[in-house]
Structure formats: C-alpha cells, structure tokens
Design an enzyme around this catalytic site. Structure first.
Site, PDB file in Angstrom:
ATOM      1  N   ASP A 340       0.836  -1.203   0.000  1.00 33.19           N
ATOM      2  CA  ASP A 340       0.000   0.000   0.000  1.00 33.19           C
ATOM      3  C   ASP A 340       0.869   1.252   0.000  1.00 33.19           C
ATOM      4  OD1 ASP A 340       0.765  -0.977   2.646  1.00 33.19           O
ATOM      5  OD2 ASP A 340      -0.082   0.930   3.316  1.00 33.19           O
ATOM      6  N   GLU A 341       0.235   2.354  -0.345  1.00 28.01           N
ATOM      7  CA  GLU A 341       0.841   3.689  -0.223  1.00 28.01           C
ATOM      8  C   GLU A 341       2.287   3.734  -0.741  1.00 28.01           C
ATOM      9  OE1 GLU A 341      -1.505   5.780   3.409  1.00 28.01           O
ATOM     10  OE2 GLU A 341       0.060   4.440   4.065  1.00 28.01           O
ATOM     11  N   VAL A 342       2.450   3.318  -1.962  1.00 29.01           N
ATOM     12  CA  VAL A 342       3.792   3.323  -2.556  1.00 29.01           C
ATOM     13  C   VAL A 342       3.949   4.607  -3.369  1.00 29.01           C
ATOM     14  CG1 VAL A 342       5.414   2.088  -4.026  1.00 29.01           C
ATOM     15  CG2 VAL A 342       3.785   0.813  -2.605  1.00 29.01           C
TER      16      VAL A 342
END
Lengths: 550, 550
Positions: A340-342
């Site tokens: 997530d949230e890359v």
C-alpha cells in the site's frame, strides 16, 4: 473523599464531565442503585451463537469442576491447559469465595465437564473446524438426557471456542457464593460465519512488549477472534530479529525494543493454544524505511529512503532472507506483503534507479507492479498465500497472482469488485474498522458487513472475513487495549454470528446490553476495555457509575 | 500501512499530533534511530537506593538462577514465591530467548542468588524493617570477595525490596541473548526514608475487579510503595460484604460489582506477599450515602441522605459492626475513618436531628466533632490507630484523640501545623499528589516534600510519609493504571530515597532518563503506564516513537 478541586479537563471534556456530575447528583435520594435490575437480567453471550435454547433452572457449578476428556482429541495437552485457564477465569476473578467452600462436591449440579473432541489433529489453519455444541443440564431435568455439562467438537479449536462460551454461562452469585449456570438446560450449536476474523497489531509505530501482545491474544480469544495480523515492521522501526540479515533489527527504536526469533515463536505458540493464527506482514516496498538503518543499500539514496530500491537485486535477496527466516516461525498459510501507499516519486529522481527504469522500459507504476509481483513469487515459493493491501488490486489486478488475497482498507465497496475478478478478499474498510479512527461509534463498527454488495453465493465464498486494525501511531502499552476494546467486539460478533441473528436484534437495546456485559467481563478478566458509551473511543468514563451502563 | 485519514482529535490534541508528526518526519533519512545511545546508557534504578557503588564488569546471569535461602527467615514460603516471581520478571518478558539456551550453567557468572534473612518473623506492619544490602560480583574480581549475588535483609520484606532492586540490575542483552548485570560489581545499601509510602485506590466511584487491584499491587511493589489505602466505600456505592449488616452491599452498583469477605482477604494476602499493607477506610459521616440503600434508617431522612444520622444509636451500631467485621480482614495497625467534607446543613433542617441537637445543646459543628470522636473510639477499641482527613484537625484539634494520624490533602503547609501539635501526619497535598489532577506534571509530583517547613528533628519523626491518591470519578479498569503511572513513581522515589540523593540530581536530565526507563520497565511487565512526557496525564503518545523518550 476529599475533592474541592475538580480534575482538569480540556473544554469539551469539562462540559461532558459536568453533564456526568449532574447525572450522578440525580442518584441522590432513597432510590435503589440505578442498575439493580441488571443483576436479574438474562445470561448474556458474546458473540451470539448460531443456535441457542435455554430453560429456567439454576444449576450450581463445583469449584473443583473436573475435566472429563473424551474422543481421539480429548487428551490433547492444549485442551487440558485451556480447561485450567477457563476454570481460573470462571472461579478466580468473579469468585474467589467459591473456592473456599471445599468438600460437598456431590451437592453441586455440575461437577464435571465432558469435552469430546472427534479429531486428534491439532493443526491450526485458516478454515479449521471451530464448530462446537454445548449441553448443560441437571440430572432428571425435563429436557435433560444426562446431567452435567458436555462440549462436543471436531477439533480442539472448536472445543476451545466452546470453553469460552461455557465460561460465559458461568456467573458468580454473590448471595449464595456459588458459581451458577442460570436458565439451564442449555443447548447450544455454534460455528463461525467467517473463517478469517482478524485484529491487526502494529509494533513498529510503538513497540509492544511480549506480555502486552499476550494480553491482546487472551482478549481476542474471549471474543472468538482467530487471526492476529502482526504488522511487525514499518518505516518507523524494525524490531524483529532476522538471522539471515542480522543488522536489520538495528532499525529498532532501541536495543530493548526488539523481538528475538524465540519471542516470535513464543507469540505463535501462545496464540495457537488459544486457536489464534498469526499472520505476519512485511509491508513492501512503501513502508520499509527502517530496513535501511541496518542496510543503507536498501535505500535508493540517502535522500530517497522509501520505497525500497527496486533496481537492486540486493533488495530482493533481503526480502527472500526475511521470508525464509519468517517461514520457520509462522506456520499460518497466509502472509501479508503490504504493497500500500507506494509513493514512487523519488525513484524517478534517483539517477541509478532512473537509469534502471529506462533500461527496463518501465514507468514507476510498472516498477511498483514488478516489485509486488516479485515479492509475491518469493512468498509463494515458500508455500505461502500472499495477502496484499488493495492498492495492488486497484493498480494491476490483471497481473496479480490468482492466489492473492486482497485486503481492503480504503473504503466500502471494494470486496465486491475483488471477488467479481475471482480473488479472495478481507474487509477492513477504514471508515468503520480502523480502531485508530476514534470517532467511529461501536454501532458503526457493528454495522460493517463483509458481504455487502455481493449476492452471488460463489462470490460470497471468496470473502474470507474481516479484520479490525489497531494502527499504532498513538497506541502503546498504555492505551492499546483500551483502543481495541470494546469496539473490536462489535466486529467480532459480526464476523462470528449468523447474519440473521445479528439483524434480528435491536442495536440500541439488546445488543447494547450484551456489549456492556461483555465489556465488564473483559474488565473482570483484567483487560482494560474502555466504556462502551464513550462519545469517543479511548475516553475515560465521564463520571462515577456502574461498568454495566458506561 | 494504510493511512489516508488521520485519527480524529479534539483541537488541542490535533495541534500536538501535528507537532509529533513533524518530529517523526524529522527522523527520515540515513541517521540511526534517534535513541540508539539509550541502549548504551548506564543501569537505571528506581527509586534510587541509599548508597550505590558499581564497577565496570558485565556479568551473565543463569536463566536457571537458583535461590540459596539463608538465615532464620530464609525459608519463608513468601520469599521463595517472591524469588520465582522476580525470576519470571527478569527472564520472561525481556528474555524469552535466554530460557532456550539450556545447559552450560557453569558458564554463567551469576548462577545462584543467596538471600539471607535475619529474622523469621514475617509480621507486616508500619515501620517493619525494609532495609537490605545487595552484592553482585564475579569470582576473582578486584572488589569481589565471593562470586555470585547476595541479598541480606533483616526481614523478608527487606529481602523482597532487594529482589526488586536485583531485578532492575538484570537486563537482557539482545545481541548475546544473555541476561546481564552490567557495571558490576555492585554494592548497594538501602532503606526507605519514610515508613508510610501509600497509594489510594477508590473502588466506590468505579468498581475495580480483583484482578485489576492485583495489577495495581504488583505495580506498587515495583516502585517500592508499601501501603494500599483502600477507599472501599463512598457515597456512590458500597461494594464490600459486611456479614453483620448483610444489606449494606445492596448499595453496590450491581450484584456483580462487589467484594466478598473472601475477596478482601485475598487482596490483603496478595499485598502482604509483596510487602504491602492494606489500610481500609470508611469515610464517615460525610461520604456514606450508599450505606442507606441497605439501611435507609442511616439517612436522617429521604431528603437528607448525607451525612449519616448523628442522632441515632443505630448509626454507631452499624459503624461498630462494620469495624468489627473489617478488623478480621485488615491486620494493618492503621484504619482510615475519613471525616472530610462534612456538610451538615441538612442535619439542621431535619426535625428529629434538629431536636436531638437542641437536647444535647450542640451546634452542627459540635455534632460533627461528636461523630468523628465516637467513631474513633470504636476503632481504637479494636486496637486500631485512627487516621482522619485533615478537616478533623482543622476543626477540633484540641479534642482529637492523640493517637490520631492526620491525613493532609487540602494544600501545602498542613503537616507542619499537625506535628507542631504532636500529632502524626501523612502528606497528600492535592495540588501535587492527587493523581486525578491531570494537569500536574511529573516534575511537580516529584517536588513534593513531606518534611517541607519542619526543621525540628522530633517533629520530623511525626511525619509518617505520604500518599498519592487515585480518586475514581473518571478512573475505571480501562484507565486506572494509566492514571497512576508513571506519576506515582515520582512520589515513590521522593518517599523512599535519601533527600540528598534526590536534590543532588538534575530533574530534567538524570531523573527524567531514569523515569523513562522505569516507565518502560512497567510496560515490559505488562503495566499500562502512560508516557512520561505527556503534557497532560493519561494522554496517549502523540506520535510514533520509542518508549524511552515518550
């Protein structure tokens, strides 16, 4: 008691405290305590079993209650241990007095608990049979075939769930000083609706000592949750020992905020004895900055410390080493790879990564996909089913390994899309199931339905269940249990109990009463569950009063 | 980890959270974890011992550490039990790994702990000898006469204090996976400055389950506090069973929020094993409304439910019955009779009380005095030393029984007046030592000095010590430990350690480091102590970070 100065509060709390004080003042006068009737209310169970029939007799339970193990799995040491644990819970915190009576065992209606376990296989895995049946009756009762108490289960894990339910049937009577089962005879048939009933614990934002993790595991078993999603590592700290790369835990906050390999084994074993799987996570490549304290080469550059360097083979060697070491610790079939949230912006401006992207004709989005898929392959090779946060599905569902379990978090309506594509799904919609969202009332947590929007029966089967997430930014040893409970219990019932039973109830009356009761049970068992009727999670009670109404 | 929505906060918290987030962001980049040096800091002890000498050697401690009991008191079961408890604390939460090493005991520097107890008398009382000496060294060391570890004490209670100190010397080394004593050899001589080092727990505003009271007692022993002032009953609820007047506990909130006689015995015994006295209180006549739920005749009238009816002999019969029953439970020599905040207005307007006042030619102030003194006589007859809140001294010091211990709370400067009149005194100045005053920083708690304003040596001896008070209006199971710790530790050191040692330190450097360390030790032992640097007690950490700096 001396009090000529009120405790200090921020303004909002002060207003509520004054409201509370007024309510207290209202108790003055000759009226009996406001909650006297609570003591005469029916037996409360949490979560609701699948089917329950009860009667009107009150049975006494022998403080020297004996275990009568039966069947191929009855002799399992873990079962005997669980029986002793529950015997302590029933007779110790509620009822020290009962133990003092001694002698006269024949005078008790329930002196023996028969536990029949059909299988000797004690493997714990996703979908293990947790069903059980309970019968508690007295000899000669109208509905009673035999006297005493019986739990029947196919596995010790079903039996352990049955022991929890049995313990909730046993209540100390402060007048007679007996532990009693009221409303007997009881016939209960029970099994969970979802195989995956999880709680995420984050030990990177704050290190949680082993003893505290064990308290959390204990409390999970009381609510019949069965997966501890251990979010061990994140960008802030790397507390776990990894023998293959011994510098990794240099990323711990201090040398004293670490988990040894043995600690991790200890957690897994402790959880297993309570029928709880431990699903470990390494959140790559976007939440891994702390890896670089031990191995700076994992960072694209000193100015680009996240995401991990996608262009370097060393990155994947380290991931492979971590996974191999963790595979020896975590037998659960699912492993969480994050994803997530890359935010790939700094890959683009780091010369050697930029060059690598060019050479491979990749955009940063391609590189993100490449990273996740390569990590998945490593996990799958170790016989793990990969779990990834939903961004991976949202970004490249067409490339995701079909084995992937997609972990929803961004909002509602995701699992329907996931299962429509044939993937399995876990629901953790942050609007209701993120426990660090303090403004979500328990009723909203309770309303979370993993099957919402999914009518096809085959697609429904792809929803493994759900998970409440206790992100640790403001959760440390001082408040983590208070943040988890009682709201996690609302999700636990949603995940365990039949949908019809849940929807048949009135949330503000029958569910609320049972939740109050369950919160007080947690308190009695030493768990710091917060008041149920808090306007805001984790708040203290606003004034004096009974646990059963606060 | 997914976080696209911050947790919600009231405005003030939000501002602080943003400040915290900024600090976290500052950690990005290749710098090592901010607190890496903490791991190399010297051994921290809390509270500071009277005299300490240490060296520069590091000794390993055998996970199979054996107790070698010596002297007439060495064989006490309570000592063997305490040793096992501390062995668990040293080797379990910090160091599961150490237990796995097995074999090779000869390789450890400290394989045996000799505990020499001079007296076989295990009576616990105010002023019991809690002194002890510790030596920990290696064979052949320059300052070492013999190898191993020795605790010498006159009583098992001194030995138990020594075990706590020894446990704080033992730290797990995550690199070698040994428990080590660093900076050996150690020579410690220690004894408390004050005989009375108390913590008040209020179980009337909120019922606290037995398990929770035991957690509090455990945590008190870690800080060497030695008196649990159990404020059992107040106007809101009457949770205790009183066999002589069995309706009294009808004043409990519910039937499940009660203490049986056996529960109370259990608490007293549990505390005794940790060297902690239990001082019970009935707060008469002003904080006793809940008594009337069981016996309405104790109220002057349905419109005047507090203070208790001074005009009725029944009132004193009930007090006598309660005291007689409690005397069988509470062996401690001091008993607290309350006597604070007595608002006698409704005595004056209740006809039969008004008539009684007239017949006895008393003002309501006289009647207040009459009530307190008559209750004192009942307690003294049972061989109890009466303790009363300071209003009794402020109102009629000339009539107060000379045995009376006056319990300060209203403000500073009271004990000097009390001891000048020859009475004994306990300091609990609410401005600094009321734990429900959430805005008092730990430094202010630490600054509380019971001997302030008393220069005469004989008068100083009349100050028994002090007590921090955890009033329960907003303290229930969910937050009580979080409210007690770490601030109670500040008072605990003030009450235990030599004044010179305390004043010689720099509060914001050396004391703060040790307090951080002690708070993390509490956390490691499963106690929900709150962050030290909270701007406000009981607040969560404002962002991610190490326990050792929050």
């Amino acid at each position: 008691m001396p009090r000529n100065r009120p405790a200090s509060y921020p303004l909002l709390l002060l207003l509520l405290a004054l409201a509370g004080a007024a309510a207290v003042a209202g108790r003055r006068g000759p009226a009996p305590p406001a909650n006297a009737t609570t003591a005469d209310s029916p037996v409360y169970l949490w979560p609701l079993p699948r089917s329950v029939a009860s009667g009107s007799r009150t049975l006494t339970v022998d403080p020297d209650l004996a275990l009568d193990p039966q069947g191929p799995g009855g002799g399992a040491p873990a079962l005997a241990e669980a029986f002793q644990r529950y015997k302590g819970l029933v007779f110790a915190p509620w009822a020290h007095a009962a133990r003092k009576r001694g002698g006269g065992a024949a005078a008790y209606d329930v002196a023996r608990l028969t536990v029949l376990v059909a299988s000797a296989n004690d493997t714990l895995a996703l979908g293990v049979d947790e069903s059980y049946a309970i019968y508690v009756g007295a000899p000669g009762g109208v509905n009673a075939i035999v006297g005493g108490a019986i739990i029947e289960a196919n596995t010790i894990y079903g039996a352990i769930r049955g022991l929890e339910t049995f313990s909730q049937l046993c209540v100390f009577n402060y007048d007679t000083k007996n532990v009693e089962v009221r409303n007997a005879p009881w016939h209960i048939q029970d099994a969970p609706r979802f195989a995956f009933r999880g709680l995420l614990l984050d030990t990177s934002r704050h290190y949680l000592p082993i003893d505290v993790i064990k308290q959390v595991i204990d409390s999970m078993s009381f609510a019949k949750l069965n997966v501890l999603h251990w979010h061990i590592i994140d960008e802030q700290s790397f507390p776990l020992e990894v023998p293959s790369y011994p510098n990794l835990w240099k990323g711990s906050y201090t040398k004293w905020e670490r988990y040894t390999v043995e600690d991790a084994h200890d957690i897994v074993n402790y959880a297993k004895k309570r029928g709880i799987n431990v699903m470990a996570e390494i959140d790559v490549p976007g939440h891994a900055e702390s890896w670089g304290y031990g191995y700076p080469k994992l960072w694209p550059s000193p100015n680009c410390t996240e995401p991990l360097d996608v262009s370097s083979n060393f990155t994947f060697e380290v991931i492979s080493g971590i996974l191999s070491d963790m595979r020896k610790i975590f037998p659960f079939g699912l492993f969480h790879l994050g994803g997530d949230e890359v935010y790939t912006g700094c890959w683009n401006v780091t010369p050697h990564v930029r060059q690598w992207l060019n050479e491979h004709n990749m955009t940063t989005k391609d590189a993100y996909k490449y990273f996740v898929l390569r990590a998945q392959e490593l996990a799958i090779k170790l016989d793990w089913t990969p779990v990834n946060w939903e961004e991976t599905f949202n970004s490249f569902k067409e490339n995701l390994n079909p084995l992937t379990v997609v972990h929803n978090w961004l909002g509602p309506g995701v699992c329907p899309k996931v299962v429509a594509k044939g993937f399995r799904c876990i629901m953790s919609n942050q609007g209701i199931w993120y426990l660090d969202h303090l403004d979500v009332p328990w009723e909203d947590v309770y309303s979370g339905e993993p099957l919402d929007g999914i009518s096809d029966k085959d697609q429904q089967k792809l929803v493994l269940g759900g998970e409440v997430c206790m992100w640790g930014e403001t959760a440390d040893t001082s408040d983590v249990l208070q943040m988890i409970w009682p709201r996690a219990a609302a999700a636990a019932e949603r995940l365990w109990s039949p949908l019809e039973a849940i929807t048949a109830q009135d949330v503000e009356t029958t569910v609320l009463s049972r939740l109050h009761y369950f919160r007080c049970l947690l308190n009695h068992r030493g768990i710091a569950a917060a008041p149920v009727t808090n306007y805001y999670a984790r708040k203290p009670p606003i004034g004096p009063g009974s646990c059963f109404v606060q």
